[in-house]
Design a protein around this motif. Structure first.
Motif, PDB file in Angstrom:
ATOM      1  N   LEU A 183       0.818  -1.218   0.000  1.00 28.59           N
ATOM      2  CA  LEU A 183       0.000   0.000   0.000  1.00 28.59           C
ATOM      3  C   LEU A 183       0.849   1.265   0.000  1.00 28.59           C
ATOM      4  CD1 LEU A 183      -2.966  -0.602   2.438  1.00 28.59           C
ATOM      5  CD2 LEU A 183      -2.914  -0.763  -0.031  1.00 28.59           C
ATOM      6  N   VAL A 240      -6.207  12.573  -1.176  1.00 27.87           N
ATOM      7  CA  VAL A 240      -7.347  11.647  -1.298  1.00 27.87           C
ATOM      8  C   VAL A 240      -8.069  11.609   0.046  1.00 27.87           C
ATOM      9  CG1 VAL A 240      -8.043   9.256  -1.724  1.00 27.87           C
ATOM     10  CG2 VAL A 240      -6.160  10.248  -3.031  1.00 27.87           C
ATOM     11  N   GLU A 241      -9.387  11.728  -0.008  1.00 27.75           N
ATOM     12  CA  GLU A 241     -10.192  11.643   1.222  1.00 27.75           C
ATOM     13  C   GLU A 241     -10.446  10.172   1.556  1.00 27.75           C
ATOM     14  OE1 GLU A 241     -12.105  14.153   3.047  1.00 27.75           O
ATOM     15  OE2 GLU A 241     -10.709  15.600   2.131  1.00 27.75           O
ATOM     16  N   SER A 242     -10.537   9.854   2.843  1.00 26.29           N
ATOM     17  CA  SER A 242     -10.898   8.487   3.233  1.00 26.29           C
ATOM     18  C   SER A 242     -12.350   8.214   2.869  1.00 26.29           C
ATOM     19  CB  SER A 242     -10.758   8.315   4.739  1.00 26.29           C
ATOM     20  OG  SER A 242      -9.449   8.594   5.130  1.00 26.29           O
ATOM     21  N   LEU A 243     -12.622   6.961   2.520  1.00 20.37           N
ATOM     22  CA  LEU A 243     -14.020   6.590   2.255  1.00 20.37           C
ATOM     23  C   LEU A 243     -14.549   5.827   3.458  1.00 20.37           C
ATOM     24  CD1 LEU A 243     -16.435   6.272   0.227  1.00 20.37           C
ATOM     25  CD2 LEU A 243     -15.468   4.064  -0.333  1.00 20.37           C
ATOM     26  N   THR A 260      -1.593   8.559  -2.290  1.00 22.03           N
ATOM     27  CA  THR A 260      -2.892   8.928  -1.712  1.00 22.03           C
ATOM     28  C   THR A 260      -2.899  10.400  -1.295  1.00 22.03           C
ATOM     29  OG1 THR A 260      -2.100   8.014   0.380  1.00 22.03           O
ATOM     30  CG2 THR A 260      -3.584   6.643  -0.889  1.00 22.03           C
ATOM     31  N   ALA A 298       1.182   3.261  -3.176  1.00 21.82           N
ATOM     32  CA  ALA A 298       0.045   3.982  -3.776  1.00 21.82           C
ATOM     33  C   ALA A 298       0.091   5.451  -3.365  1.00 21.82           C
ATOM     34  CB  ALA A 298      -1.259   3.357  -3.318  1.00 21.82           C
ATOM     35  N   LYS A 303      -8.176   5.483   2.393  1.00 23.04           N
ATOM     36  CA  LYS A 303      -7.929   6.338   1.227  1.00 23.04           C
ATOM     37  C   LYS A 303      -7.869   5.505  -0.050  1.00 23.04           C
ATOM     38  CE  LYS A 303      -5.786  10.209   3.563  1.00 23.04           C
ATOM     39  NZ  LYS A 303      -4.541  10.932   3.884  1.00 23.04           N
ATOM     40  N   ILE A 304      -7.234   4.354   0.057  1.00 18.93           N
ATOM     41  CA  ILE A 304      -7.184   3.443  -1.095  1.00 18.93           C
ATOM     42  C   ILE A 304      -8.608   3.024  -1.467  1.00 18.93           C
ATOM     43  CG2 ILE A 304      -6.358   1.207  -1.939  1.00 18.93           C
ATOM     44  CD1 ILE A 304      -3.943   2.788  -1.350  1.00 18.93           C
ATOM     45  N   ARG A 305      -9.402   2.802  -0.445  1.00 16.76           N
ATOM     46  CA  ARG A 305     -10.792   2.409  -0.682  1.00 16.76           C
ATOM     47  C   ARG A 305     -11.506   3.462  -1.533  1.00 16.76           C
ATOM     48  NH1 ARG A 305     -15.167   0.560   3.977  1.00 16.76           N
ATOM     49  NH2 ARG A 305     -16.631  -0.285   2.479  1.00 16.76           N
ATOM     50  N   SER A 306     -11.204   4.705  -1.229  1.00 18.90           N
ATOM     51  CA  SER A 306     -11.760   5.819  -1.980  1.00 18.90           C
ATOM     52  C   SER A 306     -11.311   5.768  -3.444  1.00 18.90           C
ATOM     53  CB  SER A 306     -11.228   7.086  -1.320  1.00 18.90           C
ATOM     54  OG  SER A 306     -12.019   8.150  -1.541  1.00 18.90           O
ATOM     55  N   LEU A 307     -10.025   5.477  -3.668  1.00 18.94           N
ATOM     56  CA  LEU A 307      -9.499   5.398  -5.036  1.00 18.94           C
ATOM     57  C   LEU A 307     -10.157   4.257  -5.813  1.00 18.94           C
ATOM     58  CD1 LEU A 307      -5.665   5.915  -4.336  1.00 18.94           C
ATOM     59  CD2 LEU A 307      -7.234   7.545  -5.409  1.00 18.94           C
TER      60      LEU A 307
END
Lengths: 93, 462
Positions: A39, A47-50, A44, A42, B364-368
């Motif tokens: 990870l 990038v916002e958390s989901l 990020t 990558a 954040k990866i989940r978002s991507l």
């Protein structure tokens, strides 16, 4: 991850591990941790958390006491060592 | 007897069979096969009485279910495949069970599973592994392996499972049946044991796409006891569907027989006149590691409730002196290896100093990953991918190697990360084994998914 770290984490999680587990778990968890390191490649940045999906709204209900079915209550209590509608546990202090 | 719900309903309506006939066939098959396959942890004796009390016009009249043993049916044992819940009797019905009862369905028994739904082979059950009905030396997949095996082997005609990273779809693929994970939030999890709450969904395992649709329509909808549920937002089905094939799903390490079968299946789709094009989901390689972190973190929190006190446990040993010792001993003795590994990994990922590097990074990866899908669904209406990288593997082959076991879910976890509906169905064969394909659509586009999957089912049957 070494034996000592695993022992500490297992204690936090309130799980007693036996000697064999203490020997094997560090390596097993390490193999997954090593895979997870991927990870870090990558990007990020910005990038916002989901944490939840946009279409879903919290389902709310009134914060009020409800009487549950006596039978359900009895069945729930029957699962533990009960005493007059309370669960009995070992000493806390 | 392998039969769909629809066929059962037609035969009952025409009077070709009675409910007594069909039920005795299912029970006879179960009696003959369950000792070897271990698909059911418990079999009920009230099923005939139950169905006799139902209105024949209800949509699930004629559906006989195996229910994964992490879903509560009032008055019945619910073990989650764990020693910790060996004696646990469900005090109420899960919302999905109440809905199935109201809509005419009945239950044959409870399906074996990996402990607390954690595994890809059903070998992590405290009550012995389930065997694949096609080859009993091999695993049925997991974690809903018992239910998938029961449906595939004709011990019942309907199944209900739960899917956190592929637990409905992967065993369906290994057993050659249909498994469907709905859009996150469309089906209530009240009364279903939580594993990783931001991924968990309940869905059907069936012998046809149409049966999966029938069950989904019966169980979906908002529930005040599951705070993330929503009523289904029905989206229109377009006339000409365009299907994408994500190139990142054809990875190295995929078994040759699986790859060949999938490629052939895609050719058939093109030949049938459906528009197919290659698409890209660039962050796919990060899906499984991100899933591992979020899943383990949520597992470590959700499984904290199993303390050996509230849900019944009787170990044959002296009582602990303090509650802390009771927790340590009950959980140490009660949980199996895989549960312990995941709880420890999750505790690590959530601990101070590691939280940002692991948990936040993974979110954040989940978002991507969700964005990748969002973009791709502006170009195409659905995606077809392989369901699993391998055919069913041998019992014992991967049990000592957790990482290689987890890789079994590499194609299925993305739908959980992005909350998408996804279905696995057989698309071809390699020797005696079925090869599964996975169909995905955007969130809430289940109608498009069912429409396309029915077409594919026809195309791939030929």
């Amino acid at each position: 991850m070494n034996k000592k770290e695993v022992e500490k984490l297992a204690f936090f999680a309130r799980i007693k591990l036996d000697d064999e587990e203490l020997k094997n778990v560090p390596g097993e968890v390490d193999s997954i941790l090593k895979y997870i390191q991927k990870l870090s490649n990558a990007n990020t940045e910005n990038v916002e958390s989901l944490f939840h999906f946009p279409e879903l709204k919290n389902v709310v209900r009134k914060d009020e006491a409800k009487t549950i079915d006596r039978e359900v209550q009895k069945r729930m209590m029957a699962m533990g060592k009960d005493k007059d509608d309370y669960l009995r546990v070992e000493a806390i202090l | 007897m392998k039969i769909t719900i629809k066929e059962t309903q037609e035969k009952l309506r025409k009077g070709e069979i009675t409910v007594e006939d069909i039920l005795s066939e299912f029970f006879a098959r179960t009696k003959e096969r369950n000792e070897e396959i271990n698909a059911f942890l418990s079999v009920f004796d009230k099923t005939l009485n139950d169905i006799k009390s139902k209105d024949k016009n209800l949509p699930l009249y004629g559906a006989f279910f195996s229910v994964k043993d992490n879903i509560l049916i009032k008055g019945e044992r619910c073990s989650a495949g764990s020693r910790l819940l060996d004696h646990y009797i469900a005090p109420f019905d899960a919302t999905v069970i109440r809905k199935i009862k109201e809509k005419g369905g009945v239950f044959i028994g409870k399906g074996n599973l990996d402990e607390f739904a954690m595994g890809s082979s059903t070998e992590n059950s405290a009550f012995g592994p389930t065997r694949n009905p096609i080859d009993s030396e091999r695993v049925p997949g997991g974690s809903s392996g018992g239910t998938a095996a029961a449906v595939a082997d004709g011990m019942c005609n309907a199944g209900l499972g739960s899917d956190t990273g592929g637990s409905i779809r992967q065993p369906a693929a290994f057993c050659g049946v249909v498994g469907f994970k709905p859009t996150y939030g469309t089906v209530s999890r009240s009364g279903v044991m939580s594993m990783a709450s931001s991924f968990d969904q309940v869905g059907p395992i069936t012998n046809s796409v149409e049966d999966a649709e029938t069950i989904f329509n019966a169980i979906c909808g908002k529930d005040e006891n599951d705070s993330v549920t929503s009523d289904l937002i029905r989206k229109k089905v377009k006339k000409d569907l365009k299907v994408g094939i994500p190139k990142e799903y054809f990875v190295e390490g995929m078994e040759e027989g699986v790859k060949e079968a999938i490629e052939k299946a895609i050719e058939k789709v093109e030949k049938a006149g459906i528009k197919v094009e290659e698409v890209s989901l660039p962050h796919t390689e990060y899906a499984l590691p991100a899933y591992e972190i979020i899943m383990a973190s949520e597992v470590s929190a959700n499984l904290a409730r199993y303390d050996g006190i509230r849900y019944g446990l009787e170990f044959d040993r002296p009582v602990a002196k303090t509650i802390k010792d009771a927790y340590l001993e009950n959980r140490g003795e009660g949980f199996g290896k895989e549960a312990k590994r995941r709880i420890i990994l999750g505790t690590y990922a959530l601990s101070a100093g590691y939280y940002d590097a692991y948990y936040i990074k993974a979110q954040k990866i989940r978002s991507l990953i969700a964005d990748d899908f969002k973009k791709v669904f502006q170009e195409v209406d659905a995606l077809i991918t392989p369901a699993t990288p391998t055919l069913p593997f041998k019992i014992g082959e991967k049990v000592e190697d957790p990482l290689s076991m987890h890789l079994s879910d590499i194609f299925t976890v993305t739908a959980n990360l992005a909350g998408l509906p996804a279905m696995c169905l057989p698309c071809g064969k390699k020797d005696k084994f079925y090869v599964g394909a996975q169909v995905l659509t955007d969130r809430f586009h289940e109608d498009t998914l069912f429409h396309l999957a029915k077409k594919l089912e026809e195309i791939w049957k030929q």
